[in-house]
Design a protein around this motif. Sequence first.
Motif, PDB file in Angstrom:
ATOM      1  N   PRO A 244      -3.695   0.320  -8.070  1.00 35.57           N
ATOM      2  CA  PRO A 244      -4.320   0.780  -6.665  1.00 35.57           C
ATOM      3  C   PRO A 244      -5.664   0.072  -6.587  1.00 35.57           C
ATOM      4  CG  PRO A 244      -3.825   2.650  -7.835  1.00 35.57           C
ATOM      5  CD  PRO A 244      -3.628   1.788  -8.945  1.00 35.57           C
TER       6      PRO A 244
ATOM      7  N   ARG B 133       1.311  -0.144  -6.278  1.00 40.68           N
ATOM      8  CA  ARG B 133       1.343   1.188  -6.677  1.00 40.68           C
ATOM      9  C   ARG B 133       0.767   1.443  -8.252  1.00 40.68           C
ATOM     10  NH1 ARG B 133       1.912   5.376  -3.315  1.00 40.68           N
ATOM     11  NH2 ARG B 133       3.029   6.478  -4.788  1.00 40.68           N
TER      12      ARG B 133
ATOM     13  N   TYR C 135       4.688  -4.455  -3.550  1.00 39.06           N
ATOM     14  CA  TYR C 135       4.661  -3.094  -3.528  1.00 39.06           C
ATOM     15  C   TYR C 135       4.455  -2.386  -4.762  1.00 39.06           C
ATOM     16  CZ  TYR C 135       5.584   1.773  -2.307  1.00 39.06           C
ATOM     17  OH  TYR C 135       5.657   3.104  -2.276  1.00 39.06           O
TER      18      TYR C 135
END
Length: 543
Positions: free
Chosen positions: A114, A111, A107
């Motif tokens: 992208p 972030r 994750y």
Amino acid sequence: MTRGVRPRADQADALAAHLDPAFRVLHLPGEAYGADHLPRRLAELVEQQPADVDALYDRYLDAAPHPVEHGQRPPVEPPTVNWFREHVWNAPGSVFVVVTGLATATYVAFRTHPSWQLPAVQAFVVLLLGLLPGFLYLRFIRFRIGPLCDEYVHILHRLGVDEPRFLPEPARPSAAWRRWYETGGPGYRGWPSSYRNKFVSQYGRWPAFDGDEHRDTLSRLASVYLCITTLTVCWAFVVWSAPVADTLPRLVDALRAGLLGAYFFLLSLLIRRYFQNDLRPGAYLAGVVRVVTVLVLVAGIDQVFALWGAPAGRPDPRENVVAFAVGVFPTVGMQLLRRVVGKVTGRFRGGLEPPFPLSQLDGMDIWSESRLAEVSIEDVQHLATADLADVALGARIPTQRIVDWVDQSLLLLRTGRPRIDNLDADTTYAELRALGVRSSTDLLELVDALDLDLGPSGCRPGPDSPVAPLALATARPPRTADATDVPWTTQLPLLTRMAMAAVTLRHEPNLRLLMNWHRTAPEGQACVEGTATRRRDRSTTGT
């Protein structure tokens, strides 16, 4: 030292572990047998007569199934592997921490970057959907191949397809193992067996000992690897072409839809076979063939749409729907199509409908017919003359149900008529079913229980006998006005027709296997003992 290349103390331990179950079963009733009795005696023998221990251990290596091949110890895993398996792989807490950490790190990476999101998700989908069928096989071969093999051996012994000593060794806590041992089975242990070869040809290997799941070779898993590779490439094509699907040519987009339908059917089939204990390498090879077949069919269908004037430069939703249906349409659909066409064509369906269709048997449905078609059984005659061991192994239908269908098939072939519905027509089969006789063994047991002498010189039952009406009863009048369609045999007394069927049934090869199956059941043992008692009583009283 013998070819075992092991210290004599280890030899004594191996012999004790192998012989202890037999000593527990065969020791004299009045003799006390403790858990340390055999190891203690073997330890004494090692000190007193070491040469005899070496000779006994050599015979053990030749005859006994054990995890030591030719005296060599199984490979020992490194300490690091054992530590990882104990503290990480088999520890739910550690697995949770590792998975949570990987998810968190993924994750954070998405972030931060992208641009990685879409390629990473596409790669994950391709790997997950491409490797999922292979994961099912690994789980099956690890946890279900052993019980499946035990069930197959139990079926062989219960059917009595051969002498017990020539069959594979059954489970020790069973009556079949006692018969196998008493008839000399240990002398044939380890010899090549056709029954074992049939199992290996279907499921890839024979689980001979613990740890055998790690011995799968490339030749055994070639079809599984080929299927995984094919599906991975197909999913890579489907996923990575999805963003530009609107601009793809008509044929290319139809091929994508056909691959989706083929994968949907293949995954559903593999999951169903996994839970039915029928996941074999041949299913993966059939999946590859199905993918190739779908691609060829979709290419042919595309030419049909081209004749209809569909533009070739952009996707056609109608062709995509047809292509997906071609990929999903299973073998069951072919069975349904044949049955529908046979009903539509009426009396001209001789080449489509077999003389004795399987649908006339109790409990037979379209799914069971498709499973039997995989082992080349398409009508009642095929089922009545099939090798029951091969059918039980290949069709993966409960053996009790297969035995019942074969039992019904023998009676239907002897007392029915071809190309009619024998339950609704005026046939001997329908009359016997009305009397509660639904199989060949039912007919033979009825003849034996009533002590009927059905020979040419046998006595006819008297007027006060409960079976006297059978000696005079004939078939009901025909339902049609054309009496020439009714065979002359229906005018014979029912008792005579029963005699003809009972005599001809004695020559059926599968009848012995059916008798063995019913005889080895717990309730069958009681029936056999009761029949023997009745016969003994009649011979004693002279009646």
